[in-house]
Design an enzyme around this catalytic site. Structure first.
Site, mmCIF file in Angstrom:
data_model
loop_
_atom_site.group_PDB
_atom_site.id
_atom_site.type_symbol
_atom_site.label_atom_id
_atom_site.label_comp_id
_atom_site.label_asym_id
_atom_site.label_seq_id
_atom_site.Cartn_x
_atom_site.Cartn_y
_atom_site.Cartn_z
ATOM 1 N N CYS A 1 -2.826 -65.519 -66.380
ATOM 2 C CA CYS A 1 -1.478 -65.648 -67.400
ATOM 3 C C CYS A 1 -0.846 -67.066 -67.131
ATOM 4 O O CYS A 1 -0.697 -67.635 -65.971
ATOM 5 C CB CYS A 1 -0.485 -64.625 -66.593
ATOM 6 N N CYS B 1 -1.697 -68.994 -74.570
ATOM 7 C CA CYS B 1 -1.343 -67.595 -73.903
ATOM 8 C C CYS B 1 -2.467 -66.925 -74.001
ATOM 9 O O CYS B 1 -3.197 -66.554 -74.822
ATOM 10 C CB CYS B 1 -0.108 -66.940 -74.590
#
Length: 268
Positions: free
Chosen positions: A70, A177
């Site tokens: 992440c 991302c």
């Protein structure tokens, strides 16, 4: 060999699939936080607390390494995660692949969440690794959520909106991302210009998977010979949703990475 991965949601699938390709024998622990997502809008203190809880749920399964799959958690919570878990469990963060994208020459576009786009962290990476390359930061509001919930219409709309902000002459796109890597080919199709060479997409999944294996002292691809035995146990898959042992979410099976993991890994 057991590798744990953590994220707010299913963005960890890309790195998990990369680990599976490098070490087909490895057991995987996928720890996410559907009760607390999205993490992006949270304060640093709140996000760090959520990330620590998700990491500790994974750590209870005694992995050989933990991948923080992440970008947001890597930016805000990585020092706290390392302070809590290392040296017992190596913790590997995720960094946008700006350096290799810039090394290929420009122009480069960086697709990222609105919270990351323009942040001091991302601007610092651009200054450090891409100061001599034309870089466009492209905010992608809603794309991570659309991918998380496998909302096909929203995925198409948010990719189209980001593509409209991307200069037509870009040669590379950084997927800033982890969720975006699950729809990489759809991003490529939206950005690729027919008169230009093939667009290069730069994700982080392969690099963090390889680094996790290096941190454990293993060589990528060095699965034990016993794995080739048809009687050998298949690698396991443990799924933790906000600490609860569950199956892979239905949305995960929308993506090739999720289907691959489900196909080769019995749930533990």
């Amino acid at each position: 060999m057991k590798i744990a991965l953590m994220d707010s949601g299913i963005g960890l699938l890309a790195a998990a699939a990369a680990v599976r390709r490098l070490r087909p024998d490895a057991d995987l622990v996928l720890s996410s936080d559907p009760d607390g997502m999205p993490w992006g809008p949270r304060t640093t203190e709140d996000l760090t607390a959520r990330a620590l809880a998700v990491a500790e749920a994974a750590a209870a399964h005694r992995p050989d390494a933990l991948i923080v799959a992440c970008n947001t958690a890597s930016v805000h919570a990585l020092p706290a995660l390392r302070a809590r878990l290392e040296p017992g469990i190596p913790v590997i963060g995720t960094v946008p692949a700006i350096k290799p994208a810039a090394a290929g020459g420009g122009p480069v576009a960086i697709w990222a969440t609105p919270a990351t786009t323009g942040s001091p962290y991302q601007r610092g990476l651009i200054e450090q690794f891409a100061s001599d390359v034309a870089v466009t930061e492209v905010p992608c509001p809603g794309l991570a959520d659309a991918v998380q919930y496998a909302d096909e219409k929203a995925i198409d709309e948010t990719i189209a909106a980001a593509a409209a902000l991307t200069p037509p002459d870009v040669r590379a796109v950084v997927l800033g991302c982890t969720h975006y890597e699950l729809v990489a080919e759809r991003i490529r199709a939206a950005v690729q210009q027919p008169q230009l060479p093939p667009l290069v997409l730069h994700g982080s999944a392969g690099a963090v998977a390889a680094q996790a294996l290096r941190r454990t002292g293993e060589r990528p691809g060095a699965a034990p010979a016993a794995v080739a035995d048809s009687d050998a146990a298949a690698p396991g898959l443990t799924v933790l949703l906000s600490g609860r042992a569950e199956q892979l979410p239905r949305e995960a099976l929308t993506y090739a990475e999720g289907r691959m993991l489900a196909a080769v890994s019995p749930a533990l």
